[in-house]
Motif scaffolding. Sequence first.
Motif, mmCIF file in Angstrom:
data_model
loop_
_atom_site.group_PDB
_atom_site.id
_atom_site.type_symbol
_atom_site.label_atom_id
_atom_site.label_comp_id
_atom_site.label_asym_id
_atom_site.label_seq_id
_atom_site.Cartn_x
_atom_site.Cartn_y
_atom_site.Cartn_z
ATOM 1 N N ASP B 40 -12.338 -19.392 17.608
ATOM 2 C CA ASP B 40 -13.323 -18.368 17.905
ATOM 3 C C ASP B 40 -12.744 -17.003 17.549
ATOM 4 O O ASP B 40 -11.740 -16.579 18.123
ATOM 5 N N ILE B 41 -13.358 -16.305 16.571
ATOM 6 C CA ILE B 41 -12.871 -14.982 16.167
ATOM 7 C C ILE B 41 -13.945 -13.956 16.512
ATOM 8 O O ILE B 41 -15.119 -14.143 16.191
ATOM 9 N N HIS B 42 -13.531 -12.873 17.126
ATOM 10 C CA HIS B 42 -14.478 -11.805 17.453
ATOM 11 C C HIS B 42 -13.869 -10.486 17.015
ATOM 12 O O HIS B 42 -12.692 -10.236 17.248
ATOM 13 N N LEU B 63 -8.432 1.249 2.210
ATOM 14 C CA LEU B 63 -7.517 0.633 3.177
ATOM 15 C C LEU B 63 -8.324 0.350 4.432
ATOM 16 O O LEU B 63 -8.902 1.252 5.017
ATOM 17 N N GLY B 64 -8.406 -0.926 4.817
ATOM 18 C CA GLY B 64 -9.221 -1.289 5.966
ATOM 19 C C GLY B 64 -8.402 -1.476 7.221
ATOM 20 O O GLY B 64 -7.248 -1.885 7.162
ATOM 21 N N PHE B 65 -8.993 -1.190 8.368
ATOM 22 C CA PHE B 65 -8.350 -1.433 9.664
ATOM 23 C C PHE B 65 -9.293 -2.272 10.498
ATOM 24 O O PHE B 65 -10.417 -1.867 10.753
ATOM 25 N N VAL B 66 -8.821 -3.435 10.900
ATOM 26 C CA VAL B 66 -9.656 -4.354 11.683
ATOM 27 C C VAL B 66 -8.973 -4.635 13.006
ATOM 28 O O VAL B 66 -7.773 -4.937 13.023
ATOM 29 N N THR B 67 -9.709 -4.529 14.098
ATOM 30 C CA THR B 67 -9.184 -4.921 15.414
ATOM 31 C C THR B 67 -10.002 -6.119 15.881
ATOM 32 O O THR B 67 -11.229 -6.066 15.908
ATOM 33 N N PHE B 68 -9.302 -7.198 16.243
ATOM 34 C CA PHE B 68 -10.034 -8.445 16.497
ATOM 35 C C PHE B 68 -9.528 -9.166 17.742
ATOM 36 O O PHE B 68 -8.487 -8.817 18.293
ATOM 37 N N ASP B 69 -10.298 -10.172 18.165
ATOM 38 C CA ASP B 69 -9.898 -11.065 19.262
ATOM 39 C C ASP B 69 -9.841 -12.476 18.691
ATOM 40 O O ASP B 69 -10.694 -12.860 17.893
ATOM 41 N N LEU B 70 -8.865 -13.241 19.156
ATOM 42 C CA LEU B 70 -8.737 -14.625 18.673
ATOM 43 C C LEU B 70 -8.646 -15.558 19.853
ATOM 44 O O LEU B 70 -7.916 -15.287 20.798
ATOM 45 N N SER B 71 -9.353 -16.676 19.801
ATOM 46 C CA SER B 71 -9.078 -17.683 20.824
ATOM 47 C C SER B 71 -9.237 -19.063 20.223
ATOM 48 O O SER B 71 -10.186 -19.331 19.486
ATOM 49 N N ALA B 72 -8.278 -19.931 20.511
ATOM 50 C CA ALA B 72 -8.313 -21.309 20.008
ATOM 51 C C ALA B 72 -7.393 -22.134 20.887
ATOM 52 O O ALA B 72 -6.421 -21.625 21.438
ATOM 53 N N ASN B 73 -7.688 -23.426 20.980
ATOM 54 C CA ASN B 73 -6.804 -24.335 21.697
ATOM 55 C C ASN B 73 -6.097 -25.206 20.669
ATOM 56 O O ASN B 73 -6.720 -26.053 20.034
ATOM 57 N N LEU B 74 -4.798 -24.976 20.475
ATOM 58 C CA LEU B 74 -4.071 -25.685 19.421
ATOM 59 C C LEU B 74 -3.380 -26.938 19.931
ATOM 60 O O LEU B 74 -2.650 -27.590 19.191
#
Lengths: 104, 180
Positions: B40-42, B63-74
């Motif tokens: 899940d990427i937000h 030049l891009g700047f991205v701030t993101f959230d990541l969630s996964a069960n590995l």
Amino acid sequence: MLSMFKSIPTHMDYKGQKLAEQIFQGIILVSAVIGFIYGLFIQQFGWTVYIMLAGFTVSCLLTLPPWPMYRKSPLSWQPAIPETSGENRDKPQENQSQKKKKHK
Amino acid sequence: MNTVLSRANSLFAFSLSVMAALTFGCFVTTAFKDRSVPVDIHVSKVMIKNVDDFTGPRERSDLGFVTFDLSANLQPIFDWNVKELFLYLTAEYTTKSNALNQVVLWDKIVLRGENTKLNLKEVKSKYFFFDDGNGLRANKNITLTLSWNVVPNAGILPLVMGSGHKSLAFPESYEAAKSY
């Protein structure tokens, strides 16, 4: 110092060697099967290696030192014939073969 | 087999051969596993600047700047043949000058035994998101995907893409942050 280690007798007779080989091959194979199944069950390959190492150590202890069970059927050598000067005339062939060996 | 050294040699060589066979068995039990899990990427904030690109020819690039959230069960990926996972977040997009662009924004190494539930919030990109030219401004479709490289104990190192992606659009003008 090394001569002290070399003077310890470590021989086994032929049947003893065969027995030792069968013993260590059996132990290693059994510990490999047990280790593989246990490692697959708990999903950690480290335990497979540990069980194999334990089998290796047990095999070392059982087969490396010359235990008495490996010396149960020694070869029966002919009794030694005492060497006198009269022997050289009676057995010329042996003498010649001895001479050939000495030349080498 | 008459001396200790000879017996030790036979024993050690036999043990090594058996160990090699066991390692091959370990590889065979996990060779055909599917190692993909849902991800899940937000994205929370996006911004572009137009600066001199120091990594290439002296032209101004985006030049891009991205701030993101990541969630996964590995957790389902880790079996007895996995030593570590090398995760990386890729941004993929199309511009007028290049048909396909892929940029790695962020990566992480997850070792066996570490926490396998990935739940990161407000992560800034680790690497510069330079475009080859000026194709990021007003770009409508940039796709972020999380992939990983599985490092095994024995066998092949596959590159697996997580199932789940996030498409986002970059702002129309420079220095203007867009929040999602």
